[in-house]
Design a protein around this motif. Structure first.
Motif, PDB file in Angstrom:
ATOM      1  N   LYS A  36       1.113  -1.264  -0.038  1.00 11.79           N
ATOM      2  CA  LYS A  36       0.074  -0.072  -0.109  1.00 11.79           C
ATOM      3  C   LYS A  36       1.088   1.440  -0.500  1.00 11.79           C
ATOM      4  N   ASP A 171       2.140   1.431  -4.291  1.00  8.37           N
ATOM      5  CA  ASP A 171       0.112   2.322  -3.810  1.00  8.37           C
ATOM      6  C   ASP A 171      -0.891   1.522  -4.048  1.00  8.37           C
ATOM      7  N   ALA A 189      -8.277   0.617  -3.283  1.00 10.52           N
ATOM      8  CA  ALA A 189      -8.234   1.573  -3.298  1.00 10.52           C
ATOM      9  C   ALA A 189      -9.108   2.612  -4.617  1.00 10.52           C
ATOM     10  N   ASP A 190      -7.622   2.133  -5.758  1.00 14.87           N
ATOM     11  CA  ASP A 190      -7.810   3.080  -6.660  1.00 14.87           C
ATOM     12  C   ASP A 190      -9.138   1.826  -8.030  1.00 14.87           C
ATOM     13  N   GLY A 191      -9.337   1.644  -7.861  1.00 12.84           N
ATOM     14  CA  GLY A 191     -10.449   0.572  -8.829  1.00 12.84           C
ATOM     15  C   GLY A 191      -9.054  -0.110  -9.448  1.00 12.84           C
ATOM     16  N   ARG A 192      -7.609  -1.288  -8.926  1.00 12.88           N
ATOM     17  CA  ARG A 192      -6.883  -1.155 -10.111  1.00 12.88           C
ATOM     18  C   ARG A 192      -7.488  -2.854  -9.270  1.00 12.88           C
TER      19      ARG A 192
END
Length: 399
Positions: A36, A171, A189-192
């Protein structure tokens, strides 16, 4: 035939060791490490004193005892193979009174049962010969207790894994672990998204949160404790040659302030153990309302806090007062003065706690479908990381 895809969540030393071990498997799976942070090993792996524990304190037959002894053997060889620092500076466990002498005998029996090599009981004169500025009624000397830099070790393990085609994705904060059809949808969290056949959770301070995402229960929960360090000024580092440790008091959950020489030739004092108000609460002002809410609503934590109120207040006193902090170290090395020390940062320990408020003392693992969770990996996890990796990979059932 398509290779199984294994996702390792967490790029600290345990996750790095697991990734490396996976890439040594035959047949070799496809391996992805997700982290992360913007780089691996930012937390417990790089915020510790670097001690390679010989297995002195642990109950015979416990996972800590067996994995640390195997881990030491493997880590020593690995550091020598990779040209990483590994110095057997030795440790003295020092008894200051008659009560501690009795506990020291118990520790010696445990260490012998665990096969710790070269143990020697020291009287005050022999202690002074080994550590000229240290005082005590008696001590137990472990000459093979070593120091290293675990952040360098973890980086080398990831380098090994990437050299065998493992990928490291930074990340990537995991917010979902959805299982269906024997596979796991790993969501960030970013959709990946990543599709995995197996997942290993080695999330340290976030181990409980991640395990719940995979369908595991909420217990044990991670309670963060900040460990603050001071460092001896260069003019005072001669006061400690190796590692000077107290005899643990079984009434209290943490070891207490000790003195540790590092591979950079600093001498650290600490850590203490102060309740942190954020999972990565390295400063007093780091506050996460979610952590506060979880602590306030936990019956187990309230029970723990009541039972350890006195200890907690002493730890807070040492946190806010340099004099109080240094006075604990001065019990062992009286020549240290307040002016000899400067602040040296902090770490946060991921302390697992069962629902009844008892601290989880040993390593703990769980399995939910295709997800293996490292629910508790306290010290000596860094020491034992290579041995832990073997255990984890064996339990994945990749064949």
């Amino acid at each position: 035939m398509t290779r199984p895809h294994v996702v390792v969540v967490g790029g600290g030393i345990v996750g790095s060791a697991v990734a490396r071990r996976l890439t040594l498997s035959d047949p070799r799976p496809d391996v992805t490490v997700v982290e992360k942070e913007s780089a691996p090993a930012r937390h417990q792996t790089s915020r510790n004193s670097g001690v390679v524990h010989a297995g002195i304190y642990y109950a015979a037959g416990s996972a800590k005892a067996t994995l640390s002894r195997e881990g030491v053997r493997r880590l020593r060889a690995y550091c020598h193979e990779r040209g990483l620092p590994y110095e057997e500076v030795g440790k003295v466990v020092v008894a200051l009174d008659e009560v501690e002498l009795g506990r020291l005998r118990e520790i010696e029996a445990r260490a012998q049962a665990n096969g710790v090599p070269g143990l020697r009981r020291l009287d005050p004169v022999a202690l002074r010969e080994l550590e000229p500025h240290t005082v005590g009624l008696a001590a137990l000397h472990s000459p093979t207790t070593a120091i290293t830099d675990f952040s360098l070790v973890a980086a080398a393990m990831l380098e090994d894994a990437m050299g065998r085609d493992a990928r490291v994705v930074t990340d990537f904060e995991v917010t979902g672990l959805d299982q269906s059809g024997g596979q796991v949808d790993v969501r960030a969290a970013d959709g990946r998204r990543l599709r995995a056949d197996r997942v290993v959770i080695a999330g340290g301070l976030h181990a409980d949160r991640l395990a719940v995402l995979a369908g595991d229960g909420p217990s044990p929960a991670i309670v963060p404790f900040r460990g603050e360090y001071h460092r001896l000024a260069p003019s005072a580092t001669h006061l400690v040659r190796g590692l000077v440790y107290p005899v643990p008091d079984p009434r209290y959950p943490f070891l207490g302030v000790h003195l540790t020489r590092t591979v950079g030739d600093d001498v650290l004092l600490g850590p203490n153990a102060v309740l942190a108000t954020a999972r990565e609460g390295y400063r007093r002002r780091d506050v996460d309302p979610r952590v506060l809410r979880a602590l306030a609503t936990s019956r187990g934590f309230r029970r723990f806090a009541r039972a350890n109120l006195g200890t907690g207040l002493r730890e807070i006193a040492g946190s806010v007062s340099r004099h109080a902090f240094v006075s604990r170290a001065r019990r062992y090395v009286p020549a240290i003065t307040d002016d000899d020390v400067v602040p040296a940062g902090s770490g946060v320990r991921a302390q697992a706690m069962d629902a009844d408020g008892s601290l989880v003392e040993d390593f703990r693992f769980s399995r939910v479908g295709a997800v293996l969770c490292v629910r508790n990996a306290p010290s000596p996890a860094a020491t034992a990381s290579l041995a832990i990796a073997d255990l984890v990979v064996d339990r994945l059932d990749l064949d």
